[in-house]
Design an enzyme around this catalytic site. Structure first.
Site, short mmCIF file in Angstrom:
data_model
loop_
_atom_site.label_atom_id
_atom_site.label_comp_id
_atom_site.label_asym_id
_atom_site.label_seq_id
_atom_site.Cartn_x
_atom_site.Cartn_y
_atom_site.Cartn_z
N CYS A 154 -3.36 -1.60 5.81
CA CYS A 154 -2.71 -0.43 6.18
C CYS A 154 -2.43 -0.13 7.43
O CYS A 154 -1.52 0.79 7.88
CB CYS A 154 -3.52 1.11 5.61
N CYS A 188 0.78 -1.10 0.02
CA CYS A 188 -0.09 -0.02 -0.14
C CYS A 188 0.79 1.19 0.03
O CYS A 188 0.24 2.31 0.13
CB CYS A 188 -0.85 0.02 1.31
#
Length: 326
Positions: A131, A54
Site C-alpha cells: 500500500c 490494493c
C-alpha cells in the site's frame, strides 16, 4: 470504533508512530492550482497513479521553478488506506527542494525508511507494504510530464520487487557474488521479498513476471553448469585441483605422478611398486601400495623410501595424502 478494533492490536503495533501521525494528520495533503503556479512564477505538474493491487490511488502536485528545475512546492491527494496516505505524505516531503532529476531517484524504500521511528525497525507490517509503493511510480509520471519523457524511460532495469525497488540484475549479481542458496538469503542481502511477499513465488496479492524462487533456481543452475564446464576444462588442460577430482581422476593423477616422479627412482635400484587401493575419509586420501622387486623387504621401505613417496604425492597433488604399504 478504535483503530485497534479495526486493524487488530498486533497489526496496529507493527506501524511506526510516524506512520500513525501522518495517517491522522498528513502534513502535505492538499491541492495546487494554476493560480498558485502563476503567483510564484512556477510550472504546475499534476500526476496520477493508481495501484490496482490494493485499490489505492494518489495524485501528486508539483510547482517547479523552470529556471532551476527545482520543486518549490508539492501537495498530494490520496484515495485509499491510511498507509497510502502516510506514504504519500512522506513522498511529498522528500520531493520538496529537489530538482526534478533528483526527485526521480527517490525510491519506495526511501519513503519507508523516512517513516521509521527506529532505523532498523520497519515502519509498516510486511503485508501492508504494497500500500506504500506508489511513490516511485507517481514521481516518474510527474517527472515524465515535466521533462517530456515517457515515465518508463527512467527505468533502465527490470524491477522484480516493487516494494524495495530491487532489480533483476541486482538479484542475480548478489546470488552469484555471495553464493546464495535460499530466498531467505536473498531477502537478507537485498530486502527483496521482505515486505508484501508477492515477488517470492506465485500466489501473492498480484502476479509478477519474475519470482525470487525462479530466479534463484535459474542462477544456481547456471552457476552449477559453469562450474562443471570449468572443471571439465581444467581436466582437459591437466590443471584440475586434486580435491575437485572424481575418484577415477584421482587414481589417474596418482598413477601419473608415480610414473613420472617415483617409479624411475625405484627402478634404478631394481625395485618397483603398484597401487592397490585408494580410500578417502577423515580429511585424508590414503594410498595403499605394494612394493615389488628390490623394494620388497628393503629396510628403508617403511622409512626413507616411504617418506619420499608420500612427500612427492603431497607436493604434486595434495598435502593430505598418506601412503600406506601393505
Amino acid at each position: 470504533m478504535g483503530k485497534n478494533n479495526l486493524l487488530g492490536g498486533a497489526l496496529w503495533d507493527a506501524y511506526s508512530k510516524e506512520v500513525s501521525r501522518r495517517m491522522d494528520n498528513p502534513t502535505h495533503l492538499g491541492v495546487l492550482t494554476e493560480e498558485d503556479a502563476k503567483a510564484r512564477g512556477a510550472k504546475l505538474i499534476v500526476a496520477d497513479y493508481g495501484a490496482e493491487s490494493c485499490g489505492d490511488a494518489v495524485r501528486l502536485y508539483w510547482l517547479i521553478d523552470p529556471q532551476t528545475d527545482k520543486i518549490i512546492d508539492a501537495k498530494f491527494k490520496s484515495f485509499g488506506c491510511g498507509t497510502a496516505i502516510a506514504s504519500s505524505d512522506m513522498m511529498v516531503e522528500l520531493c520538496l527542494g529537489k530538482r526534478v532529476q533528483e526527485a526521480v531517484k527517490i525510491t519506495n524504500l526511501d519513503v519507508e525508511r523516512g517513516l521509521r521511528d527506529e532505523p532498523d525497525v520497519p515502519a509498516v507490517p510486511g503485508q501492508k507494504m504494497h500500500c506504500s509503493v506508489m511513490a516511485y511510480d507517481v514521481i516518474k509520471q510527474a517527472a515524465g510530464q515535466y521533462l517530456g519523457k515517457n515515465p518508463e524511460d527512467f527505468e533502465d532495469e527490470i524491477i522484480v520487487c516493487e516494494c524495495a525497488r530491487v532489480s533483476l540484475g541486482t538479484i542475480k549479481e548478489v546470488i552469484r557474488l555471495n553464493d546464495l542458496k535460499s530466498v531467505e538469503e536473498i531477502t537478507n542481502y537485498t530486502k527483496a521479498g521482505g515486505f508484501c511477499g508477492s515477488c517470492i513465488r506465485p500466489g501473492g496479492h498480484e502476479a509478477r513476471e519474475y519470482y525470487l524462487v525462479d530466479i534463484l533456481q535459474e542462477v544456481r543452475a547456471e552457476m552449477e553448469a559453469e562450474k562443471r564446464k570449468e572443471v571439465a576444462q581444467k581436466s582437459l588442460e591437466g590443471d584440475l585441483n586434486f580435491i575437485e577430482m572424481t575418484m577415477v581422476q584421482k587414481v589417474k593423477a596418482i598413477d601419473k605422478t608415480i610414473d613420472t616422479h617415483i617409479r624411475p627412482m625405484l627402478m634404478m635400484d631394481g625395485g618397483n611398486l603398484e597401487v592397490l587401493d585408494i580410500k578417502e575419509g577423515g580429511g585424508f586420501v590414503d594410498v595403499y601400495i605394494r612394493y615389488m622387486g628390490a623394494c620388497d623387504g628393503c629396510a628403508s621401505a617403511a622409512t626413507g623410501t616411504l617418506f619420499a613417496i608420500e612427500g612427492v604425492l603431497q607436493e604434486y597433488l595434495d598435502e593430505n595424502i598418506r601412503v600406506l604399504p601393505i
